[in-house]
Design an enzyme around this catalytic site. Structure first.
Site, PDB file in Angstrom:
ATOM      1  N   THR A  40      71.923  51.803  36.213  1.00 23.26           N
ATOM      2  CA  THR A  40      72.846  51.329  35.188  1.00 23.26           C
ATOM      3  C   THR A  40      73.497  50.010  35.586  1.00 23.26           C
ATOM      4  O   THR A  40      73.819  49.181  34.738  1.00 23.26           O
ATOM      5  CB  THR A  40      73.931  52.396  34.938  1.00 23.26           C
ATOM      6  N   TYR A  53      71.937  52.479  26.245  1.00 25.85           N
ATOM      7  CA  TYR A  53      71.439  51.338  27.009  1.00 25.85           C
ATOM      8  C   TYR A  53      70.186  51.753  27.750  1.00 25.85           C
ATOM      9  O   TYR A  53      69.839  52.925  27.813  1.00 25.85           O
ATOM     10  CB  TYR A  53      72.499  50.854  28.008  1.00 25.85           C
ATOM     11  N   THR A 119      72.983  55.831  39.495  1.00 26.49           N
ATOM     12  CA  THR A 119      73.880  56.832  40.093  1.00 26.49           C
ATOM     13  C   THR A 119      73.301  58.242  40.092  1.00 26.49           C
ATOM     14  O   THR A 119      73.758  59.092  40.847  1.00 26.49           O
ATOM     15  CB  THR A 119      75.236  56.842  39.360  1.00 26.49           C
ATOM     16  N   ASP A 120      72.303  58.505  39.247  1.00 27.55           N
ATOM     17  CA  ASP A 120      71.796  59.876  39.119  1.00 27.55           C
ATOM     18  C   ASP A 120      71.339  60.462  40.456  1.00 27.55           C
ATOM     19  O   ASP A 120      71.607  61.621  40.766  1.00 27.55           O
ATOM     20  CB  ASP A 120      70.618  59.931  38.133  1.00 27.55           C
ATOM     21  N   LYS A 192      77.183  63.000  42.984  1.00 28.89           N
ATOM     22  CA  LYS A 192      77.645  62.671  41.632  1.00 28.89           C
ATOM     23  C   LYS A 192      78.171  63.954  41.000  1.00 28.89           C
ATOM     24  O   LYS A 192      77.470  64.968  40.984  1.00 28.89           O
ATOM     25  CB  LYS A 192      76.480  62.090  40.817  1.00 28.89           C
ATOM     26  N   GLU A 312      75.077  87.969  53.773  1.00 25.92           N
ATOM     27  CA  GLU A 312      74.543  89.123  53.044  1.00 25.92           C
ATOM     28  C   GLU A 312      73.023  89.157  53.124  1.00 25.92           C
ATOM     29  O   GLU A 312      72.392  90.049  52.572  1.00 25.92           O
ATOM     30  CB  GLU A 312      74.960  89.035  51.567  1.00 25.92           C
TER      31      GLU A 312
HETATM   32  N1  GLU Z   1      69.941  57.403  34.693  1.00 23.66           N
HETATM   33  C1  GLU Z   1      70.422  56.153  35.132  1.00 23.66           C
HETATM   34  C2  GLU Z   1      70.190  55.940  36.630  1.00 23.66           C
HETATM   35  O1  GLU Z   1      70.438  56.793  37.425  1.00 23.66           O
HETATM   36  C3  GLU Z   1      71.824  56.047  34.750  1.00 23.66           C
HETATM   37  C4  GLU Z   1      72.788  56.456  35.755  1.00 23.66           C
HETATM   38  C5  GLU Z   1      73.471  55.302  36.394  1.00 23.66           C
HETATM   39  O2  GLU Z   1      72.865  54.415  36.970  1.00 23.66           O
HETATM   40  O3  GLU Z   1      74.679  55.337  36.319  1.00 23.66           O
HETATM   41  O4  GLU Z   1      69.715  54.890  36.994  1.00 23.66           O
END
Ligand code: GLU
Length: 355
Positions: A40, A53, A119-120, A192, A312
Site C-alpha cells: 500500500t 486502490y 502490511t498484510d 498486524k 493438556e
Molecule cells: N494487501 C496489501 C499489501 O499487503 C495492502 C496492505 C498494505 O500494504 O497495507 O500489500
C-alpha cells in the site's frame, strides 16, 4: 611577525572547522539502500477520499522523490526488488530479499537497509529476514495503511521515520525491526492486528521496543531472542513445504488429513484453540501426520500468550513441537528454516525456544 601569526591562526581555524565538518558529515551521512517490494505504501487509488486502490503501483524512485527530507538522514538510493501486494509475498521473494541484503552488507554497499512492504505479511517477512540476515546493521521494514494517493496518507511519514530509524546508530544490533505509526517493533513479536486501522501493528505480548516522535527514536526494550547464529539461505532456491491449519470447535479431521496429502509436505503448523488445543478427531489426524513424518507444530489462534509443552497434550508421545509465543504464520517461517537444517524434533523444539 604578528601578521604571520594571525594568518596561521586563521588557517588553523579553517582547517579544524573543515575537519569537524567532515566528521559531522560522516556522522550524519550513512548510506541507506531502500529495497522496495510494493504494498500500500506504493499503492495508487483513483481518488483521494475513496478507499479502493491497487497495491504496488508506485515505483521506488517516485516513493523516494515524494519524501525529499529523507536525504537529510544520509546518502539514500533505491532498488525495486518486487512490486506486489504483500498478500502475494512468497518464499522466492523472501530468499531474494535475504540474499540481496546479505550481499549489500558483505560488499559494504550500505550502512543500513530499509524495506518497503505491504502490511498484510510484513510481520512474516520481518521475521524471515531477522532469521536470515547476517549483520548487525539496521534493517528496517516499513509500510502504510493508506495508499500514496489518499488524503492523510501515512506512507510518506512512515518512510521518513523508517529512514531516520535506519540512520540512527542506536538501531544497530537490534535484529530486523519494523517502524510504523511512530513505533518500533521487534520483528519476532510484531503482528498486524487490525484490517484497516492506521494503528495496526502491535507486539501483543511485549509492546513496541521504541517510540518515534519529531524525527527522533527512543528505545526502551530489546528482545533477548536475537541469536547470533542465523540460517544460511545463500544456496537455497526454495524452502521445505510447511502449511497451516486452523483449529475451531467441531472441526473435521479432514482439515488435517487432506492437507497432509500435499506432495512434499514436511511440516504442519496447527493454530489451535487456547494453549494449542484440538478436539479428538483433529488430534488423531495430527498424530497420524506426525507418525507419517510430518513435523507438527502446535501454535495458537489466540492473539497473545504462548504454547506450553505437555499441558493438556502429550507432546513427547505424539512427537509434536510447540511454537512458544510465535503466532502460526511466524511459527511456519521458523519451522521451514529449521527443516533446512534438521528433521530432529528435539533440535527443532530447541529452535522454538531460542529464536
Ligand atoms: N494487501 C496489501 C499489501 O499487503 C495492502 C496492505 C498494505 O500494504 O497495507 O500489500
Amino acid at each position: 611577525m604578528k601578521k604571520i601569526m594571525s594568518m596561521l591562526t586563521v588557517v588553523l581555524v579553517v582547517f579544524s572547522t573543515s575537519v569537524q565538518a567532515q566528521k559531522n558529515t560522516n556522522k550524519i551521512a550513512p548510506r541507506i539502500i531502500i529495497l522496495a517490494t510494493g504494498g500500500t505504501i506504493a499503492g495508487s487509488g483513483e481518488s483521494a477520499t475513496k478507499a479502493a486502490y491497487t497495491a504496488g503501483k508506485v515505483p521506488v524512485d517516485d516513493l523516494l522523490n515524494a519524501v525529499p527530507d529523507i536525504h537529510k538522514y544520509g546518502k539514500i538510493s533505491g532498488e525495486q526488488v518486487a512490486q506486489i501486494g504483500s498478500q502475494d509475498m512468497n518464499v522466492v521473494t523472501w530468499l531474494k530479499l535475504a540474499k540481496r541484503i546479505n550481499q549489500i552488507f558483505k560488499d559494504n554497499l550500505a550502512d543500513a537497509v530499509v524495506v518497503t512492504h505491504g502490511t498484510d505479511t510484513q510481520g512474516e517477512t520481518a521475521y524471515f529476514l531477522d532469521l536470515t540476515v547476517m549483520s548487525d546493521k539496521p534493517v528496517v521494514l516499513v509500510g502504510a495503511m493508506r495508499p500514496s494517493t489518499a488524503m492523510s496518507q501515512d506512507g510518506n511519514r512512515n518512510l521518513l521515520d523508517a529512514v531516520m530509524v535506519a540512520a540512527d546508530p542506536k538501531s544497530q544490533g537490534k535484529g530486523v525491526i519494523v517502524a510504523m505509526d511512530e513505533k518500533v517493533f521487534d520483528a519476532r513479536d510484531v503482528t498486524k492486528t487490525s484490517t484497516t486501522n492506521l494503528e495496526t501493528f502491535r507486539s501483543t505480548n511485549f509492546g513496541p521496543i521504541g517510540l518515534i516522535y519529531d524525527g527522533k527514536v527512543s528505545y526502551y526494550y530489546q528482545s533477548l531472542r536475537n541469536p547470533s547464529k542465523k540460517f544460511d539461505v545463500s544456496k537455497l532456491n526454495e524452502l521445505p513445504k510447511v502449511e497451516i491449519v486452523y483449529g475451531y470447535a467441531d472441526a473435521s479431521p479432514e482439515t488435517v488429513s487432506n492437507l497432509s496429502t500435499i506432495p512434499g509436505l514436511k511440516g504442519l503448523v496447527y493454530a489451535g484453540m487456547g494453549n494449542g488445543n484440538f478436539g479428538e478427531p483433529v488430534g488423531k489426524a495430527l498424530a497420524n501426520a506426525s507418525k507419517n513424518g510430518i513435523v507438527v507444530c502446535r501454535s495458537a489462534r489466540a492473539s497473545a500468550g504462548r504454547i506450553t509443552l505437555e499441558n493438556e497434550v502429550n507432546d513427547a508421545e505424539l512427537g509434536f513441537v510447540v511454537a512458544d509465543d510465535l503466532n502460526p504464520q511466524k511459527a511456519r517461517v521458523l519451522l521451514m528454516l529449521s527443516l533446512t537444517e534438521t528433521a530432529d524434533r528435539t533440535k527443532i523444539q530447541q529452535n522454538f525456544f531460542e529464536y
